[in-house]
Design an enzyme around this catalytic site. Structure first.
Site, PDB file in Angstrom:
ATOM      1  CB  SER A 183      -0.951  -0.032   1.204  1.00 12.22           C
ATOM      2  OG  SER A 183      -1.897   1.020   1.119  1.00 12.22           O
ATOM      3  CB  THR A 184       1.142   4.195   2.252  1.00 13.74           C
ATOM      4  OG1 THR A 184      -0.267   4.331   2.362  1.00 13.74           O
ATOM      5  CG2 THR A 184       1.789   5.570   2.203  1.00 13.74           C
ATOM      6  CG  HIS A 209      -4.063  -0.851  -1.053  1.00 12.85           C
ATOM      7  ND1 HIS A 209      -3.834  -0.715   0.293  1.00 12.85           N
ATOM      8  CD2 HIS A 209      -4.599  -2.087  -1.228  1.00 12.85           C
ATOM      9  CE1 HIS A 209      -4.212  -1.817   0.916  1.00 12.85           C
ATOM     10  NE2 HIS A 209      -4.671  -2.671   0.009  1.00 12.85           N
ATOM     11  CG  MET A 302      -2.463   3.242   7.779  1.00 16.29           C
ATOM     12  SD  MET A 302      -1.567   3.248   9.341  1.00 16.29           S
ATOM     13  CE  MET A 302      -0.674   4.799   9.201  1.00 16.29           C
ATOM     14  CG  ASP A 305      -5.694  -5.384   2.332  1.00 16.18           C
ATOM     15  OD1 ASP A 305      -6.292  -6.461   2.528  1.00 16.18           O
ATOM     16  OD2 ASP A 305      -5.499  -4.908   1.206  1.00 16.18           O
TER      17      ASP A 305
END
Length: 363
Positions: A183-184, A209, A302, A305
């Site tokens: 993700s991030t 993501h 973050m 998931d």
């Protein structure tokens, strides 16, 4: 930064109307956000930094006088302020991420109000995450290569021995599938993992993501920078040696088995673990379908998931790798996966390729 402290935000956008929209609505979407400044271009933003002292900056990529990329090049080495890009679908987003921007969000269609609320909530959430993230400024960011550029040749990187598979024709390798979730900070972390892997790797599937419209460009960028063949996944694509499939934005991706081969099922459904595509959806399908022949890698991001899915993979006999805290932009997803017992081994992002190859060479 403390969890409930004020987040000081500077908005940088050459559209006065859109800039007003952000400065008015971000504090409504998150009460912790305080707008401390607005600039219509990057040069103006630089001049206002000492006065505004922002914790996070939201910034367009394409602006007159100075682009967001030039801002990142000039400012971040001396002032590592988290920057969230607010951009239309544009390949330059990935160049900006390579120069240290933390994350990005797709700018809504100016002629439509349909997705404005989803956009502002998403941006406010990313601002919140960015306020707690590490800004990583690369020594030399990777430029966007032209579409016609040849794929990189196999060569040692940084003076280290070339990563290679000792027994590339091993049936054990033919049966393996590698899944990566991020993700991030994951756009650059995934590239860091993939860029030096040999072109005869077992098939790889990736869930990052990312908004719809960007995943195809991201796959094209990876394809030009890696020795592997990388593409945005389409429903029914086979998972093959030497190929990386990226989950499409706004679709989940599962691994399914048809006879002796694996392929991907891409579909639209409810969000899982707060996301679509969801890393948990991919990892759980790996646990159910590939079982002990799977490898799972969870990277920066973050939230949680992918943590549950990685644990299921490990319980099914898979080998699992988690990015360590020191190399993460946000040590969230890998931390949760590690804490619940889903990770066999933790490693820095730059060392994960070697950990992976060492494991595959022991099969």
């Amino acid at each position: 930064m403390f969890p409930n402290s004020i987040i000081r935000v500077m908005v940088v956008d050459d559209s006065l109307v859109f800039g007003r929209y952000l400065t008015s609505n971000l504090p409504i979407a998150n009460k912790r956000i305080q707008i401390v400044g607005y600039a219509s271009n990057a040069l103006e933003a630089i001049s206002k930094l000492p006065e505004c002292r922002p914790d996070v900056i939201t910034m367009d990529v394409e602006m007159p006088k100075m682009s967001g990329i030039e801002f990142l090049k000039q400012v971040l080495p001396k002032n590592p302020i988290p920057v969230i890009l607010v951009s239309s679908v544009n390949m330059n987003v990935f160049e900006a991420l390579s120069y240290g921007a933390v994350d990005f969000v797709r700018k809504p269609d100016p002629t439509s109000n349909l997705n404005r609320q989803d956009f502002i909530v998403s941006l406010a959430n990313k601002v919140n995450i960015a306020s707690r993230s590490k800004v990583r400024v690369p020594v030399a960011a990777r430029p966007i290569m032209p579409m016609t550029a040849p794929k990189p040749e196999a060569r040692p990187v940084g003076g280290s021995p070339l990563l290679s598979l000792m027994n590339p024709n091993s049936p054990a390798l033919n049966a393996r599938v590698i899944a990566i979730g991020a993700s991030t900070g994951g756009t650059e972390a995934t590239l860091e993992v993939l860029k030096d892997l040999p072109p005869n790797m077992p098939g790889i599937v990736v869930t990052q993501h990312m908004p719809e419209g960007f995943t195809k460009m991201y796959a094209e960028r990876l394809n030009r920078l890696c020795k592997l063949t990388v593409k945005e996944a389409s429903n029914g694509d086979k998972i093959e040696r030497g190929t990386v499939l990226i989950a499409p934005g706004n679709q989940h991706m599962k691994v399914v088995r048809i006879g002796n081969t694996y392929s991907v099922n891409c579909f639209t459904a409810e969000k899982v673990s707060g996301h679509m595509p969801s890393v948990d959806v991919l990892f759980r399908s790996m646990a159910d379908t590939v079982k002990q022949n799977a490898v799972g890698i969870i990277l920066t991001g973050m939230g949680a998931d992918g943590a549950d899915g990685l644990l299921k993979m490990r319980k099914a006999g898979a080998y699992t790798i988690g990015q360590d805290k020191e190399s993460c932009v946000v040590y969230g997803m890998p931390m949760v996966a590690y804490d619940i017992g889903g990770v066999c081994i933790q490693s820095s992002c730059s060392n994960i390729p070697r950990v992976l190859i060492n494991y595959l060479n022991k099969l």
